[in-house]
Design a protein around this motif. Structure first.
Motif, PDB file in Angstrom:
ATOM      1  N   LEU A   1      40.353  51.419 -79.636  1.00  0.00           N
ATOM      2  CA  LEU A   1      41.581  52.306 -79.625  1.00  0.00           C
ATOM      3  C   LEU A   1      43.249  52.972 -78.967  1.00  0.00           C
ATOM      4  N   PHE A   2      43.252  51.533 -78.405  1.00  0.00           N
ATOM      5  CA  PHE A   2      44.531  51.209 -78.397  1.00  0.00           C
ATOM      6  C   PHE A   2      45.512  50.724 -79.775  1.00  0.00           C
ATOM      7  N   SER A   3      45.015  50.250 -80.235  1.00  0.00           N
ATOM      8  CA  SER A   3      45.832  49.841 -81.878  1.00  0.00           C
ATOM      9  C   SER A   3      45.664  51.410 -82.454  1.00  0.00           C
ATOM     10  N   PHE A   4      45.099  52.308 -82.243  1.00  0.00           N
ATOM     11  CA  PHE A   4      45.172  53.797 -83.371  1.00  0.00           C
ATOM     12  C   PHE A   4      46.445  54.035 -82.346  1.00  0.00           C
TER      13      PHE A   4
ATOM     14  N   LEU B   1      54.603  54.111 -82.913  1.00  0.00           N
ATOM     15  CA  LEU B   1      54.477  53.848 -81.489  1.00  0.00           C
ATOM     16  C   LEU B   1      55.679  52.810 -82.123  1.00  0.00           C
ATOM     17  N   PRO B   2      57.135  52.977 -81.982  1.00  0.00           N
ATOM     18  CA  PRO B   2      57.708  52.323 -83.171  1.00  0.00           C
ATOM     19  C   PRO B   2      58.473  50.352 -82.317  1.00  0.00           C
TER      20      PRO B   2
ATOM     21  N   VAL C   1      51.800  43.877 -82.863  1.00  0.00           N
ATOM     22  CA  VAL C   1      51.488  42.690 -83.384  1.00  0.00           C
ATOM     23  C   VAL C   1      49.695  43.022 -83.759  1.00  0.00           C
ATOM     24  N   LEU C   2      49.255  43.544 -82.559  1.00  0.00           N
ATOM     25  CA  LEU C   2      47.700  44.291 -82.317  1.00  0.00           C
ATOM     26  C   LEU C   2      47.092  44.713 -84.174  1.00  0.00           C
ATOM     27  N   ASN C   3      49.187  45.310 -85.053  1.00  0.00           N
ATOM     28  CA  ASN C   3      48.386  46.234 -86.011  1.00  0.00           C
ATOM     29  C   ASN C   3      47.533  45.505 -87.053  1.00  0.00           C
TER      30      ASN C   3
ATOM     31  N   ILE D   1      38.411  59.937 -88.487  1.00  0.00           N
ATOM     32  CA  ILE D   1      38.366  60.538 -88.276  1.00  0.00           C
ATOM     33  C   ILE D   1      40.241  60.591 -88.912  1.00  0.00           C
ATOM     34  N   SER D   2      41.079  59.298 -87.872  1.00  0.00           N
ATOM     35  CA  SER D   2      42.034  59.558 -88.034  1.00  0.00           C
ATOM     36  C   SER D   2      42.927  58.755 -89.047  1.00  0.00           C
ATOM     37  N   PHE D   3      42.313  57.217 -89.829  1.00  0.00           N
ATOM     38  CA  PHE D   3      42.707  56.727 -90.486  1.00  0.00           C
ATOM     39  C   PHE D   3      41.718  56.669 -91.841  1.00  0.00           C
ATOM     40  N   GLY D   4      40.677  57.118 -91.368  1.00  0.00           N
ATOM     41  CA  GLY D   4      39.717  57.426 -93.189  1.00  0.00           C
ATOM     42  C   GLY D   4      39.001  55.911 -92.830  1.00  0.00           C
TER      43      GLY D   4
END
Length: 341
Positions: free
Chosen positions: A23-26, A31-32, A41-43, A80-83
């Motif tokens: 949830l946080f990674s979404f 966040l720059p 890094v979570l990306n 919903i946010s990213f597919g």
């Protein structure tokens, strides 16, 4: 929670942590990295977190436990946010006389240092490209290897650096190139190049971007032996540099009035800040017409998509394919686009 066995309580606690991280990674694409370098890094682990939460959902579903709603809710928010992480759409190309095949490929110097223990990998890459017949070819980590002959393309632009070994980015085209250049990234061998190609009455800007590399070895044992703090700090610093490089690209892009195609190896995922900024109002051709996970990098733990082809909204996306030919640490991708009158 009280009715759960001790083992299931432990499993649920791990489930809660995985759900919170996902949830946080979404929020990370917004966040720059300059401000949140370590968090970014979570990306790299979003795909893994999605798969883990899916397994937790299935586990609780089989157990007929209401704990399934936690991962279900988080996965729904992500969808919903990213597919969907996995695309079920057909990979069939829509035929159109105006179709343009655009290929992107990080060729890793055409296997110059024999990373792949196979003979004549460079020739196999050329044969593969010939067989697929793209009209526009965007290459990262290009090297003018003595066995490489891409002269079947009528036009090209390349920007090379390096003292002993020349390497860089290149764009090949079957359409005339009337203007070209490079966007230089300071303190690195990476850069972005562009070429304005003319097809019929249209001039199309093609960008080829290679953002800063993460320098992560995909080998399991190598990663185990790497100091975790140093690894996180290095990745965070790389993401900060990627943001700076993206800002340079966007300044250049703003001055272009042509319809455009943006290709490249971003060394980051579709859940990243740089992906969101570069994509902007463009179409991600994989999301429009791709299928499967769209894996583009040979990472053993889970599917990673870090190579992209974006197109202006004026283009119809008539097809997309991710190839499985392993001649590099990246897999080639190709989008079929048409610019209808």
């Amino acid at each position: 929670m009280r009715k759960l066995s001790f083992i299931n309580k432990i499993i649920y606690l791990v489930n809660v942590v995985a759900a919170i991280l996902l949830l946080f990674s979404f929020a990370l694409p917004f966040l720059p990295p300059k401000t949140f370098s370590l968090l970014s890094v979570l990306n790299l682990g979003v795909s893994f977190l999605i798969l883990i939460n899916l397994l937790f959902f299935l586990y609780w579903l089989i157990k007929l436990k209401r704990q399934l709603f936690l991962s279900c809710l988080v996965l729904l928010i992500g969808y919903i946010s990213f597919g969907s992480l996995y695309k079920f759409s057909s990979s069939k190309v829509i035929e159109n006389p105006n179709n343009i095949r655009v290929m992107n490929y990080n060729v890793r110097l055409f296997n110059l240092y024999n990373w792949i223990p196979e003979k004549q990998v460079e020739s196999k890459i050329v044969d593969f490209i010939k067989e697929e017949k793209p009209e526009i070819l965007s290459i990262q980590e290009y090297h003018p290897h003595e066995n490489i002959d891409l002269s079947f393309f009528k036009y090209k632009y390349e920007k090379l650096s390096g003292k002993k070994t020349k390497y860089g980015q290149a764009i090949f085209s079957q359409f005339p190139i009337v203007n070209s250049g490079s966007i230089e990234f300071p303190k690195t061998g990476n850069n972005a190049v562009f070429a304005d190609v003319v097809k019929g009455a249209d001039t199309i800007r093609v960008y080829n971007i290679h953002l800063e590399s993460l320098h992560i070895n995909a080998d399991v044992e190598t990663l185990k032996n790497e100091d975790s703090e140093r690894l996180f700090n290095r990745i965070g610093a790389t993401f900060t540099m990627q943001q700076f490089q993206t800002e340079l690209f966007l300044k250049h892009k703003e001055k272009c009035s042509y319809k455009m195609i943006v290709c490249g190896d971003f060394n980051n995922t579709a859940f990243s800040y740089v992906y969101r900024k570069i994509k902007g109002d463009l179409n991600d051709t994989f999301r429009e017409a791709g299928s499967g996970f769209g894996r583009t990098y040979d990472f053993k733990f889970f599917p990673v998509r870090i190579d992209f082809i974006f197109s202006d909204e004026a283009f119809a996306v008539n097809g997309f394919k991710t190839f499985n030919d392993r001649y590099s640490d990246h897999y080639p991708i190709m989008a079929t686009l048409s610019l209808d009158d």
